[in-house]
Design a protein around this motif. Sequence first.
Motif, PDB file in Angstrom:
ATOM      1  N   PHE A  57      61.860  46.403  63.984  1.00 30.91           N
ATOM      2  CA  PHE A  57      62.124  46.828  62.606  1.00 30.91           C
ATOM      3  C   PHE A  57      63.550  46.491  62.198  1.00 30.91           C
ATOM      4  O   PHE A  57      63.806  46.119  61.059  1.00 30.91           O
ATOM      5  CB  PHE A  57      61.876  48.337  62.514  1.00 30.91           C
ATOM      6  N   ARG A  60      64.475  41.548  62.871  1.00 28.27           N
ATOM      7  CA  ARG A  60      63.357  40.711  62.463  1.00 28.27           C
ATOM      8  C   ARG A  60      63.731  39.258  62.243  1.00 28.27           C
ATOM      9  O   ARG A  60      62.887  38.443  61.936  1.00 28.27           O
ATOM     10  CB  ARG A  60      62.754  41.246  61.163  1.00 28.27           C
ATOM     11  N   ARG A 414      54.240  49.457  55.273  1.00 25.92           N
ATOM     12  CA  ARG A 414      54.911  50.431  56.137  1.00 25.92           C
ATOM     13  C   ARG A 414      54.241  50.494  57.506  1.00 25.92           C
ATOM     14  O   ARG A 414      54.920  50.533  58.544  1.00 25.92           O
ATOM     15  CB  ARG A 414      54.881  51.808  55.468  1.00 25.92           C
ATOM     16  N   ASP A 417      55.203  47.516  59.749  1.00 25.92           N
ATOM     17  CA  ASP A 417      56.494  47.684  60.429  1.00 25.92           C
ATOM     18  C   ASP A 417      56.405  48.724  61.550  1.00 25.92           C
ATOM     19  O   ASP A 417      56.918  48.520  62.653  1.00 25.92           O
ATOM     20  CB  ASP A 417      57.573  48.086  59.422  1.00 25.92           C
ATOM     21  N   THR A 420      54.393  47.371  64.522  1.00 20.62           N
ATOM     22  CA  THR A 420      55.154  46.339  65.229  1.00 20.62           C
ATOM     23  C   THR A 420      56.210  46.982  66.127  1.00 20.62           C
ATOM     24  O   THR A 420      56.380  46.596  67.289  1.00 20.62           O
ATOM     25  CB  THR A 420      55.812  45.382  64.231  1.00 20.62           C
ATOM     26  N   ASP A 421      56.934  47.952  65.596  1.00 21.86           N
ATOM     27  CA  ASP A 421      57.933  48.662  66.399  1.00 21.86           C
ATOM     28  C   ASP A 421      57.285  49.326  67.615  1.00 21.86           C
ATOM     29  O   ASP A 421      57.808  49.279  68.732  1.00 21.86           O
ATOM     30  CB  ASP A 421      58.639  49.718  65.550  1.00 21.86           C
ATOM     31  N   ARG A 437      58.855  41.419  53.264  1.00 20.86           N
ATOM     32  CA  ARG A 437      59.763  40.612  54.064  1.00 20.86           C
ATOM     33  C   ARG A 437      60.182  39.389  53.263  1.00 20.86           C
ATOM     34  O   ARG A 437      59.427  38.865  52.438  1.00 20.86           O
ATOM     35  CB  ARG A 437      59.104  40.179  55.373  1.00 20.86           C
TER      36      ARG A 437
END
Length: 618
Positions: A57, A60, A414, A417, A420-421, A437
Motif C-alpha cells: 500500500f 507501489r 479500497r 489495496d 494486496t497488503d 492508481r
Amino acid sequence: MADNLSEQVQNMNINDNESGYVPPHLRGGSRSRGGSRPSSRNSNYEGNNNEGSFFGFNNRRGGGSFRGGRGGRGGFDNNYGPRGASNRGRWEDGKHIPGPRNPKVELELYGAAEDPQFQSSGINFDNYDDIPVEASGDNVPEAITAFTSPPLDELLLENIKLARFTKPTPVQKYSVPIVAAGRDLMACAQTGSGKTGGFLFPVLSESFKTGPTVVDNAQSHGYYQKKAYPTAVIMAPTRELATQIFDEAKKFCYRSWVQPCVVYGGSPIGNQMREMDRGCDLLVATPGRLSDLIDRGKISLSNVKYLVLDEADRMLDMGFEPQIRAIVEGADMTPVGERQTLMFSATFPADIQHLARDFLADYIFLSVGRVGSTSENITQRVLYVENQDKKSALLDLLSASNDGLTLIFVETKRMADQLTDFLIMQDFRATAIHGDRTQQERERALAAFRSGRANLLVATAVAARGLDIPNVTHVINYDLPGDIDDYVHRIGRTGRAGNTGVATAFFNRDNSNIVKGLYEILSEANQDVPAFLNDAMRDASSGRGGSRGRGGRGNSTRDYRKQGGGNGSWGSRNTSNRSSSGGWGSKPSSSSGGWGSNSGSSAGGWGESSNSGNSGWW
C-alpha cells in the motif's frame, strides 16, 4: 497445469462441511464465528507495516517497463521501432510500397523465437474447429478457412506469420470477408478468442489495399501535421485495453503506410499530441481523451472509413453511451453508411443491441460459441464462502499451486489495496490495479504481473475487459460482480486462445442477484453445479428469492432480431442437476434444509444457522 490446480483445489474439501467454508484454524473442531484469526505465514495479519513488501500500500512504485503508448518515451516511437528506425511504407501512385525489413525492429515487436512469452506452444487451436458459429443478416459472406492472399493483403500475411498466428479463429474467419464485403458487423465472441485480430486483420488488409483517403487535401503524410485525420478509429473503455490494442496494431502495421497512434487519459496530453503530429492513420483511443482532442481541434473524424468499438457493450452502457454518441453523431464523423462500423464484445444484451443499431447499417450479427463450452478449457468452480472467511479461503487456494499467474477480482478500490497488503504480509508477490492508481503505477503493476515478478494481481473491473496477459492460469472472483456478463468477461482472462485455465468464485447470500445467470453459465459450459447453487436456483424460481439487475444472461449472445421475444440465450443448455450427489465445492443437501443451511427446518434459509421455520434465503 490447470488440470493439476483443479485437482489440488478439489482435494482441499473446502466445502465438505454442510455449513460452508471452514477456516484452517477451525477445522477438526467446533465452528464459531468469533474464533482466532486464520493462521498465516506472518503474524502481521492485515497489519499496516509493509516491511519487505513487493508492491504494498505504501510501496507501489515498483520497477519494470511498459512499451505501449507512452508518447514515444523509452526509445519507441510511432515507427514502432527504436528511434531512428525507418521501416514505414508509403502509398505512391495508387500502390502500396512496403518499407524495408529490420531485424532489430522485428525482435522488438515479435520477440525471439525461443522466448516462451512469444511462443504459441501449448495452445490448442484445434479446439476452435468445433465451436458453433451463427451469422445472421442478409447475404452473409462465406467464411475463410486459412490466412491466404486473397482475401488478405500480402504484407499483412507476412506480419501475421511473424506474430506466429497459424490459423484464423472463428471470429476472424467471418470478420475478414464481412469487412471485405463492406458490411457493418456486431460480433459476440468469448474473450480470448481472437477478437483483436478479428477487427485489426480485415481493417488493415483493406487499408493496405485501398490506401489513404484525402479529404479536401487536408491530410498530409509529412513528418508534422497540425490536425490528425485518421482512416480508422478504434475506441476502447480502458487505458490498459487501448495500449494493448496499440501494441498489437504496431505488429501488423509494420512496414506499411498505416501509422498507428494511441491516446488515453491519465497520460500527458502534450506528448500524445506530438506523437499524432508524426502521423496518425489508425487511432486507438479512450472516449474521454478522444473527445478532449476533438474539442481542441487536434483530431478530425471526417476521414474515417472504419469505426471499431471494442468491448462495445460496456462502451454503450450508461456511463459511456452519451460520450460515444457525442463523438459519433456530434462531431464530424463520417456518417452511417459511408463508413464501416464494427462492434466486438463477449456479451451483447438486447438493450445494448437496441442502442448499437443507431450506429450501424445493414449489419451482420456474429455469435461465436465459447471456447471450452464442451472441451472445458476453463474449469469453473464455485465455493460457498462467507465474507469473513474469504481471506482464509484465498490462502488455501493460493497454497494449492505456486505456478503460473493468478488474477484476483474484487469489487472496490479500497478492497484491492487492503487485500494486496494482506497478501504481501503473507509473503506473496502481489500487486494491484484499480482506477485510483496513477497511469504509471498501473503500467508498472501490469508489467510486473506480465513478467512474473508479481505472480498475483488484485484487480477491480478495470482489468476485467479485454486485457490479454499470457500464462494466467487461475482467476479468482474474491467478490462476485453484480452482473453475470461481467463474470463472463472476468473468467475470460484465463483459458485464452485455446489454453486451459481454472476460474474459482466465492459465493454467498450477498450474490443472490446472479444466481440464475451463474447457474446458466455453469450448466451451458458442462461444469459441475454445486448443490447449494441448485437449491438457490429452486428458491429463486419459487419466488423466495429474486435476481436484481442483469443477473441472468438473457439474450446477451443472440441477435435480438431473431429472438422473437424469447428469453433463452443462444445455444443449447443442459439444466439437469449434475450435483445431486454433492459436487466439487458443494455442501451435502438435506431434504429438510435450505442450501448452505444447518437448519433442520423445511423452510430453513441458505447460509443460515437459524432453526426458524420462516427464514428466507435472501
